[in-house]
Design an enzyme around this catalytic site. Structure first.
Site, PDB file in Angstrom:
ATOM      1  N   HIS A  95       1.004  -1.143   0.153  1.00 39.23           N
ATOM      2  CA  HIS A  95       0.037   0.072   0.058  1.00 39.23           C
ATOM      3  C   HIS A  95       0.931   1.106  -0.043  1.00 39.23           C
ATOM      4  O   HIS A  95       1.328   1.595   1.033  1.00 39.23           O
ATOM      5  CB  HIS A  95      -0.848   0.037   1.245  1.00 39.23           C
ATOM      6  CG  HIS A  95      -2.006  -1.079   1.258  1.00 39.23           C
ATOM      7  ND1 HIS A  95      -3.042  -1.198   0.294  1.00 39.23           N
ATOM      8  CD2 HIS A  95      -1.960  -2.167   2.007  1.00 39.23           C
ATOM      9  CE1 HIS A  95      -3.826  -1.935   0.934  1.00 39.23           C
ATOM     10  NE2 HIS A  95      -3.061  -2.939   1.604  1.00 39.23           N
ATOM     11  N   HIS A 105      -1.299  -7.087  -4.917  1.00 37.07           N
ATOM     12  CA  HIS A 105      -1.352  -8.186  -4.276  1.00 37.07           C
ATOM     13  C   HIS A 105      -0.618  -9.457  -5.251  1.00 37.07           C
ATOM     14  O   HIS A 105      -0.723  -9.425  -6.295  1.00 37.07           O
ATOM     15  CB  HIS A 105      -2.569  -8.539  -4.049  1.00 37.07           C
ATOM     16  CG  HIS A 105      -2.665  -9.913  -3.582  1.00 37.07           C
ATOM     17  ND1 HIS A 105      -3.338 -10.950  -4.333  1.00 37.07           N
ATOM     18  CD2 HIS A 105      -2.544 -10.669  -2.485  1.00 37.07           C
ATOM     19  CE1 HIS A 105      -3.444 -11.988  -3.843  1.00 37.07           C
ATOM     20  NE2 HIS A 105      -2.988 -12.041  -2.605  1.00 37.07           N
ATOM     21  N   ASN A 107       0.553 -13.589  -4.751  1.00 40.93           N
ATOM     22  CA  ASN A 107       0.760 -14.857  -4.041  1.00 40.93           C
ATOM     23  C   ASN A 107       0.865 -15.933  -4.777  1.00 40.93           C
ATOM     24  O   ASN A 107       0.396 -16.299  -5.681  1.00 40.93           O
ATOM     25  CB  ASN A 107      -0.914 -15.086  -3.145  1.00 40.93           C
ATOM     26  CG  ASN A 107      -0.944 -16.429  -2.263  1.00 40.93           C
ATOM     27  OD1 ASN A 107      -1.281 -17.361  -2.992  1.00 40.93           O
ATOM     28  ND2 ASN A 107      -0.329 -16.429  -1.339  1.00 40.93           N
ATOM     29  N   ARG A 109       1.491 -20.201  -3.898  1.00 37.02           N
ATOM     30  CA  ARG A 109       1.377 -21.294  -2.860  1.00 37.02           C
ATOM     31  C   ARG A 109       1.456 -22.680  -3.445  1.00 37.02           C
ATOM     32  O   ARG A 109       1.293 -23.083  -4.519  1.00 37.02           O
ATOM     33  CB  ARG A 109       0.375 -21.071  -2.229  1.00 37.02           C
ATOM     34  CG  ARG A 109      -1.061 -21.098  -2.993  1.00 37.02           C
ATOM     35  CD  ARG A 109      -2.293 -20.569  -2.278  1.00 37.02           C
ATOM     36  NE  ARG A 109      -3.519 -20.361  -3.106  1.00 37.02           N
ATOM     37  CZ  ARG A 109      -3.982 -19.753  -3.714  1.00 37.02           C
ATOM     38  NH1 ARG A 109      -3.073 -18.535  -3.883  1.00 37.02           N
ATOM     39  NH2 ARG A 109      -4.992 -19.839  -4.365  1.00 37.02           N
ATOM     40  N   GLY A 257      -4.949 -21.770  12.037  1.00 36.72           N
ATOM     41  CA  GLY A 257      -4.181 -21.238  13.090  1.00 36.72           C
ATOM     42  C   GLY A 257      -2.766 -20.600  12.720  1.00 36.72           C
ATOM     43  O   GLY A 257      -2.002 -20.609  13.480  1.00 36.72           O
TER      44      GLY A 257
END
Length: 299
Positions: A95, A105, A107, A109, A257
């Site tokens: 930002h 953005h 990503n 993975r 988590g």
């Protein structure tokens, strides 16, 4: 070297290269925060707040594992419920201070789900997308062309498919508007086999700096005032709404988590909401809606 180790080495290297380049642009260093997850795994969060260029930016690596996949990962594949998992990725959101410099953005993975007695199920996912506050055609074309360049070596059908997927995914259903001007997005990539899927994912990550840094450098020194900052804060509200209501990555991180501070670093530090606000017709703010927040083939 096993497949997970190959992916891990690529992701940690990618994080390091991106952080180093962004520090050159900003002139300040990212805070490096190594963390461990009690249930298994950990990561490295690289975060900058109050930089010369970035109001907030985070480039995070995580590698987590556990005894059961979160609900967000099995919603589309219920047959994987109950499997143990190993997930790793690099996720970044930047930002900038300047309203003329867009939020971005990225990503990339990898996830593997295992169950005793059966073959592991694995897949890659990722992509990048651009969220301008003031639209410039030159920037939109450059970003989408670089996304196309990342995918072109793997076949001509990937870019139109992944661009459409991005447009559909980064869409605020409750607002009936896209989050930004899109880019590319993919998930559940496991065919034809590991090597081409890994190579495609690597290419997406490796093209990020070429996609974004020229846009950032073109816009970071443009003069602006309170009007532009006010509109930037208002549009950032849409970013927050998407990430907290619709984003599967946010849900996966929280449900598994993950480290909350690292997951929510994607949220901008200054945001505003207004009741039923509309831009003045014909204004620069209105142009964002009429010319950029639309479904369009930029390249």
């Amino acid at each position: 070297m096993n497949t997970a180790q190959q992916v891990k080495e690529f992701l940690t290297g990618l994080q390091g290269r991106i952080v180093e380049r962004l520090e050159e642009v900003d002139g300040k260093r990212f805070q490096r925060d190594k963390w461990e997850r009690p249930e298994g795994g950990g990561g490295l969060s690289c975060v900058m707040e109050g930089g010369n260029v970035f109001e907030r930016g985070g480039v995070n690596y995580s590698h987590v594992f556990g005894g059961g996949l979160p609900a967000s990962a099995t919603a589309a594949r219920p047959e994987l419920s109950g499997r143990s998992f190993e997930a790793m990725g690099v996720s970044l959101v930047l930002h900038p201070h300047n309203p003329y410099a867009p939020t971005v953005h990225l990503n990339v993975r990898f996830l593997e789900a295992c169950k005793e007695g059966v073959e592991p199920v694995w897949w890659f996912g990722g992509g990048m997308d651009l969220t301008p506050y003031y639209g410039f055609e030159e920037d939109a074309i450059h970003f989408h062309q670089t996304c196309k360049n990342a995918l072109q070596p793997f076949g001509g059908d990937y870019h139109p498919r992944f661009k459409k997927w991005c447009d559909e995914y980064f869409y605020l259903k409750h607002r009936r508007e896209p989050r930004g001007i899109g880019g590319i997005f993919f998930d559940d990539l496991s065919k034809p086999d590991f090597a081409p899927c890994f190579n495609l994912t690597k290419s997406v990550g490796d093209h990020f700096l070429a996609a974004y840094v020229p846009i950032l450098e073109r816009n970071l020194n443009k003069p602006y005032g309170e009007r532009e900052r006010d509109f930037q804060a208002y549009r950032r509200g849409r970013y927050v709404e998407f990430n907290l209501v619709w984003d599967r990555g946010t849900l996966f991180g929280l449900q598994s988590g993950g480290r909350t501070e690292s997951i929510l670093m994607s949220l901008p530090p200054i945001v505003k909401w207004r009741y039923d606000w509309k831009p003045e017709p014909g204004s620069a703010e209105d142009k964002l809606y009429t010319d950029f927040l639309i479904s369009k083939d930029w390249v």
